[in-house]
Write an enzyme that holds these catalytic residues in place. Structure first.
Site, PDB file in Angstrom:
ATOM      1  N   CYS A 182       0.822  -1.213   0.000  1.00  0.00           N
ATOM      2  CA  CYS A 182       0.000   0.000   0.000  1.00  0.00           C
ATOM      3  C   CYS A 182       0.858   1.265   0.000  1.00  0.00           C
ATOM      4  CB  CYS A 182      -0.912   0.012   1.221  1.00  0.00           C
ATOM      5  SG  CYS A 182      -2.013  -1.414   1.315  1.00  0.00           S
ATOM      6  N   ASP A 185       6.940   3.658  -1.433  1.00  0.00           N
ATOM      7  CA  ASP A 185       7.788   4.770  -1.861  1.00  0.00           C
ATOM      8  C   ASP A 185       7.939   4.716  -3.381  1.00  0.00           C
ATOM      9  OD1 ASP A 185       9.766   6.640  -2.337  1.00  0.00           O
ATOM     10  OD2 ASP A 185      11.003   6.043  -0.635  1.00  0.00           O
ATOM     11  N   GLU A 261      -2.820   5.262   6.395  1.00  0.00           N
ATOM     12  CA  GLU A 261      -2.456   6.650   6.651  1.00  0.00           C
ATOM     13  C   GLU A 261      -2.343   7.436   5.348  1.00  0.00           C
ATOM     14  OE1 GLU A 261      -1.549   9.504   9.663  1.00  0.00           O
ATOM     15  OE2 GLU A 261      -2.150   7.409   9.812  1.00  0.00           O
TER      16      GLU A 261
END
Length: 290
Positions: A182, A185, A261
């Protein structure tokens, strides 16, 4: 310098206080400061088992330790045995294996959301950053304490690990049913593409630990990275892309979109989320590989 030291000491004191017996306060992120990303090729001084059968999962999933190991005498710890001139005991075994891995779990939003949805499944978050791993661990412990009577959140754990280097050290062939990647980077620069968590080599490792029929879930807000992940999984003989209708019917996809997040941040910024799922194909019989 003195101010920086004082801040570090405050953060450390706060974390220690959360680990006091009986504390169920949820951790606050400001006391777990950490860089946004870590170089996976750096030496992170990680501890990992030589092979999966030597991994002791008991500290991460204490409620699933087998009855035989759970009743083991307290003086059988490696330190105690060494003092007696004896060899350390075998790793404690769990009543079931970890089946779901969240690679680069960040602050644990997906783990915590999946826990009540998959209550009979052991789910592991893998995170390379020290403070972020500690935050997730402290949050899991707090949630377990708050839900002691309901027995919630016992099926999730977090481990500091470098997935790019050591994934097969933790999982046996075909052990996992789901892998989540998910908002990884993006490593925008071409010279940094070798650090991307999806690649020809790494996809072979995902294929190794994933059972036939298992699913790799990917999501990102970066179109270029989405294209990269689709391209590399499509090119791998062990995977096929899941059709959109099946993808949208999967309850884990909705959770992945909304509970991480980064997913919430993209939502606040009115950004787009690009999702792709890939199914692990069964290996052809020996001798039939083209």
């Amino acid at each position: 310098m003195g101010g920086a030291k004082n801040k570090r000491q405050k953060r450390e004191d706060y974390r220690i206080s959360l680990r006091e017996e009986g504390t169920t306060e949820l951790p606050r992120k400001k006391f777990y400061r950490q860089r946004a990303h870590a170089n996976p090729f750096s030496d992170h001084q990680l501890i990992y088992p030589p092979s999966p059968d030597q991994m002791d999962w008991s500290s991460l999933f204490p409620y699933y330790v087998t009855e035989e190991d759970a009743t083991e005498a307290e003086d059988s710890t490696p330190e105690a045995l060494a003092g007696q001139g004896l060899q350390p005991v075998e790793p404690k075994r769990l009543s079931k294996d970890v089946e779901v891995a969240d690679i680069g779990c960040g602050f644990g939003g997906l783990l915590i959301a999946l826990a009540p949805v998959m209550p009979e499944t052991l789910i592991l978050g893998l995170e390379i950053r020290v403070s972020v791993t500690q935050f997730v661990e402290d949050k899991i412990n707090a949630l377990r304490g708050q839900n002691q009577e309901k027995g919630l959140y016992r099926n999730i754990g977090v481990l500091r690990a470098n997935t790019m280097k050591f994934l097969p050290n933790f999982f046996t062939k075909g052990q996992l049913s789901k892998i989540f990647i998910c908002f990884p980077d993006p490593h925008f620069k071409a010279r940094k593409h070798k650090q991307r968590i999806v690649s020809t080599t790494l996809n072979s490792e995902y294929a190794y630990v994933l059972r036939p029929g298992g699913i790799v879930y990917t999501i990102t807000d970066v179109p270029d990275l989405h294209g990269w992940m689709v391209q590399h999984f499509d090119a791998h003989p062990s995977f096929e892309r899941v059709e959109e209708e099946e993808q949208e019917a999967d309850p884990c996809v909705a959770i992945m979109r909304s509970e991480t997040e980064e997913g919430k941040k993209v939502e606040r910024n009115n950004g787009q989320k690009h999702v792709a799922l890939f199914r692990r194909l069964a290996d052809p019989p020996y001798g039939e590989v083209e």
